[in-house]
Design a protein around this motif. Structure first.
Motif, PDB file in Angstrom:
ATOM      1  N   LEU A  45      12.126  -0.047  46.443  1.00  0.00           N
ATOM      2  CA  LEU A  45      11.272   0.125  45.275  1.00  0.00           C
ATOM      3  C   LEU A  45       9.878   0.557  45.705  1.00  0.00           C
ATOM      4  CD1 LEU A  45      12.142  -3.134  43.305  1.00  0.00           C
ATOM      5  CD2 LEU A  45      12.990  -0.829  42.839  1.00  0.00           C
ATOM      6  N   GLN A  46       9.231   1.272  44.837  1.00  0.00           N
ATOM      7  CA  GLN A  46       7.801   1.576  44.966  1.00  0.00           C
ATOM      8  C   GLN A  46       7.292   1.848  43.557  1.00  0.00           C
ATOM      9  OE1 GLN A  46       7.925   5.048  47.537  1.00  0.00           O
ATOM     10  NE2 GLN A  46       7.429   6.383  45.818  1.00  0.00           N
ATOM     11  N   VAL A  69      14.926   2.808  38.085  1.00  0.00           N
ATOM     12  CA  VAL A  69      15.416   1.775  38.984  1.00  0.00           C
ATOM     13  C   VAL A  69      16.873   1.541  38.612  1.00  0.00           C
ATOM     14  CG1 VAL A  69      15.303  -0.679  39.586  1.00  0.00           C
ATOM     15  CG2 VAL A  69      13.202   0.670  39.417  1.00  0.00           C
ATOM     16  N   PRO A  87      13.293   6.853  46.930  1.00  0.00           N
ATOM     17  CA  PRO A  87      12.028   6.943  46.192  1.00  0.00           C
ATOM     18  C   PRO A  87      11.427   8.352  46.196  1.00  0.00           C
ATOM     19  CG  PRO A  87      12.082   4.920  47.437  1.00  0.00           C
ATOM     20  CD  PRO A  87      13.284   5.733  47.876  1.00  0.00           C
ATOM     21  N   GLY A  91      14.832   4.063  42.589  1.00  0.00           N
ATOM     22  CA  GLY A  91      14.759   2.801  43.311  1.00  0.00           C
ATOM     23  C   GLY A  91      16.038   2.013  43.114  1.00  0.00           C
ATOM     24  N   ALA A 118       7.633  -1.982  40.085  1.00  0.00           N
ATOM     25  CA  ALA A 118       8.022  -0.583  40.317  1.00  0.00           C
ATOM     26  C   ALA A 118       7.579   0.309  39.156  1.00  0.00           C
ATOM     27  CB  ALA A 118       9.524  -0.477  40.534  1.00  0.00           C
TER      28      ALA A 118
END
Length: 166
Positions: free
Chosen positions: A5-6, A12, A59, A64, A94
């Motif tokens: 994740l970012q 996601v 990503p 994600g 995220a």
């Protein structure tokens, strides 16, 4: 396995896993017969076919990965217990455009725990996850091979189209 994740992702993708199995896995969706990586590519969500060992590249494509993590063994006849607060915290951090559940099982697990309506089909859901639109995909695992791969690709392509509308 750790979440991939970012902040600022397009989507996601969320599955389910038992906490006691999470550290046993080396790569996301790497099981025999799992079509996750093919579905991502063939649906247009990634421009090339990635291997499970390349999951950290996701990503770069706005994708994600996380799981609803089951935190204890289920009592027979009762639904599993998932760590919903940790899942929601990961999604909020995220800050994706949408959350896509990787199966009706995953979406139903979230819905039961969050008090939402269970999904009946695939596609956009009537509820959100941490304020983000939710979507349900057909599962990529070999256990779902009763659904032809071309149909699964089409339904995953619906997610790519859905993300373009957000």
């Amino acid at each position: 396995m750790r979440d991939i994740l970012q902040p600022g992702l397009r989507v996601v993708i969320a599955g389910t896993i038992a906490q006691w199995h999470r550290d046993e896995r080396e790569h996301w969706y790497a099981g025999a017969g799992n079509n996750f990586w093919t579905l991502l590519h063939e649906s247009g969500l990634t421009p090339r076919l990635l291997a499970a060992a390349e999951a950290d590249e996701l990503p770069r494509y706005g994708i994600g990965l996380t799981d609803l993590v089951r935190v204890r063994e289920s009592v027979p006849g009762e639904p599993p217990v998932f760590d919903l607060p940790a899942f929601l915290t990961a999604v909020e951090w995220a800050d994706p455009d949408a959350v896509a559940f990787v199966s009706k099982t995953a979406a139903s697990s979230y819905a039961r725990r969050a008090g939402e309506r269970l999904p009946r089909g695939y596609g956009p859901l009537s509820w959100t996850v941490a304020g983000r639109p939710a979507f349900v995909l057909p599962g990529p695992s070999g256990a779902n091979n009763g659904m032809p791969l071309p149909l699964r690709i089409a339904l995953w392509s619906d997610l790519a189209d859905f993300l373009e509308t957000l």
